[in-house]
Design an enzyme around this catalytic site. Structure first.
Site, short mmCIF file in Angstrom:
data_model
loop_
_atom_site.label_atom_id
_atom_site.label_comp_id
_atom_site.label_asym_id
_atom_site.label_seq_id
_atom_site.Cartn_x
_atom_site.Cartn_y
_atom_site.Cartn_z
N SER A 90 0.83 -1.21 0.00
CA SER A 90 0.00 0.00 0.00
C SER A 90 0.87 1.26 0.00
O SER A 90 1.70 1.44 0.88
CB SER A 90 -0.91 0.01 1.23
OG SER A 90 -1.72 -1.14 1.26
N GLU A 92 -0.38 -3.48 13.65
CA GLU A 92 -1.37 -3.37 12.58
C GLU A 92 -2.70 -3.95 13.03
O GLU A 92 -3.77 -3.44 12.69
CB GLU A 92 -0.86 -4.09 11.34
CG GLU A 92 -1.80 -3.98 10.14
CD GLU A 92 -1.22 -4.58 8.88
OE1 GLU A 92 -1.82 -4.38 7.82
OE2 GLU A 92 -0.18 -5.26 8.96
#
Length: 392
Positions: free
Chosen positions: A166, A249
């Site tokens: 990403s 995360e």
């Protein structure tokens, strides 16, 4: 007025003055250059107020700044901050996300003093990071990765491919996992590196998705030289370091996301259903409100216990699983009640979150959360094996 009430008032006043009211219109249909410039400008704005990295230690620029002094921001203060930013529809820190959460947590947990001095201040100055973990044959089974790092004197020469990276197109640095011992059991032969994205031999290719976005990228590595000084932790012990990154995360970042989903996403969902004339719709909204209260409680509990080192081995996975699947259900419901008009929206603001109010696009995007960072099936395996002690 309590100290927390005073803090809420100060954040609210700041948001009233600083959150751009027209950012959604300005961030729709823009170029990559305009998106990056806006993200860096908004990050600098938050940082100048002490709101960009409230979870960082004070010595590295985290926490509050009051009358020239600086101190750590408590969990209740972080919750208030995220509540007010969401309530004022503030843009999300999309580009800085990996840097301020994943890179910072990795450096603070396992980085050398020199690595911390080099990168933590740079992140606050706008350094952008990407996570180079997944590969075409190593997604949910991350330990199956095949990108290799061969030692050559005081450097490692890296070859391979990373996928679903990403923001790689805009990144300055990469958190990279590579195999340094091909003969070792797969979780014992991996090392963790900090990779400069300007190094020769790196090629980034954006992946255009079904709605025209290029958020995800492929990274191709051809004889990329990484100095030994950029190794995080010991050689062949990168898997252990990576667990800290993945734990962040799956866990710590959820505090902000949960408050945004509760204060912005749910508000827009209620507005989309108003007036509520159907008992089935009212029941669904009530159920979502109950689930959101549970999510916020889980996130707060996780962060508070993380500060005292009392988290369990599966706690972060529980929160990640709960958030990602609730997000999917909520945006799916939004797309359902939005009817045909929701199907016709083709773009959404570049700096919005996964709950922009453009329901069909939000629903499509919500599937990102049930796959990256460990798919829902992997989270359930972690919960079963590590949390409940079930057999493999």
């Amino acid at each position: 007025m309590t100290e927390l009430d005073a803090f809420r008032t100060s954040v609210r006043d700041w948001c009233d003055q600083r959150v751009p009211t027209d950012w959604r219109t300005a961030q729709t249909g823009i170029s990559d250059e305009e998106f990056v410039a806006f993200q860096k400008s908004w990050f600098a704005e938050l940082h100048s107020a002490g709101y960009a990295v409230p979870h960082w230690p004070a010595e590295w620029g985290g926490g509050l700044r009051t009358r020239g002094a600086q101190g750590p921001m408590s969990v209740p203060q972080q919750i208030v901050l995220y509540q007010e930013l969401a309530a004022h529809d503030a843009p999300r820190l999309v580009l800085a996300f990996v840097g301020i959460h994943h890179a910072a947590s990795t450096l603070l947990a396992a980085g050398t003093d020199e690595q911390q001095r080099r990168h933590l201040p740079a992140i606050l100055d706008g350094e952008i990071w990407v996570q180079g973990f997944s590969e075409p044959e190593a997604g949910s089974d991350l330990a199956a990765l095949r990108t290799s790092a061969r030692r050559d004197g005081d450097t490692f020469v890296v070859n391979g491919q990373k996928l679903w990276a990403s923001g790689a197109l805009h990144a300055d640095w990469c958190l990279l996992l590579a195999r340094t011992d091909p003969d070792a059991p797969k979780r014992q032969g991996i090392s963790y590196f900090l990779m400069d994205m300007t190094t020769p031999g790196i090629e980034v290719r954006p992946i255009r998705n079904a709605v025209g976005d290029s958020h995800f990228c492929e990274i191709f590595l051809n004889d990329v030289a990484i100095p030994e000084a950029n190794l995080v932790g010991a050689v062949n012990e990168g898997w252990q370091v990576a667990q800290a990154t993945l734990g962040t995360e799956r866990g710590m970042t959820m505090l902000e996301l949960a408050e945004r989903l509760s204060n912005a996403g749910f508000r827009w969902l209620v507005q989309a259903c108003t007036p509520v004339e159907d008992s089935w719709v009212a029941d669904r909204l009530a159920q979502f409100e109950i689930e959101l209260a549970g999510l916020r409680g889980l996130c707060r509990d996780l962060v508070e216990r993380s500060e005292t080192g009392q988290t369990g081995p599966a706690d972060a996975s529980i929160v990640k699983l709960y958030y990602s699947e609730l997000l999917q259900r909520m945006t799916g419901f939004g797309a359902e009640i939005g009817g045909l008009p929701a199907q016709a929206v083709l773009t959404k603001p570049a700096s919005s979150g996964w709950e922009s109010g453009n329901w069909m696009l939000d629903f499509i995007g919500s599937w990102e959360w049930t796959i990256p960072g460990g798919a829902s099936e992997i989270q359930r395996t972690i919960i079963g094996e590590r949390g409940l002690g079930l057999p493999r």
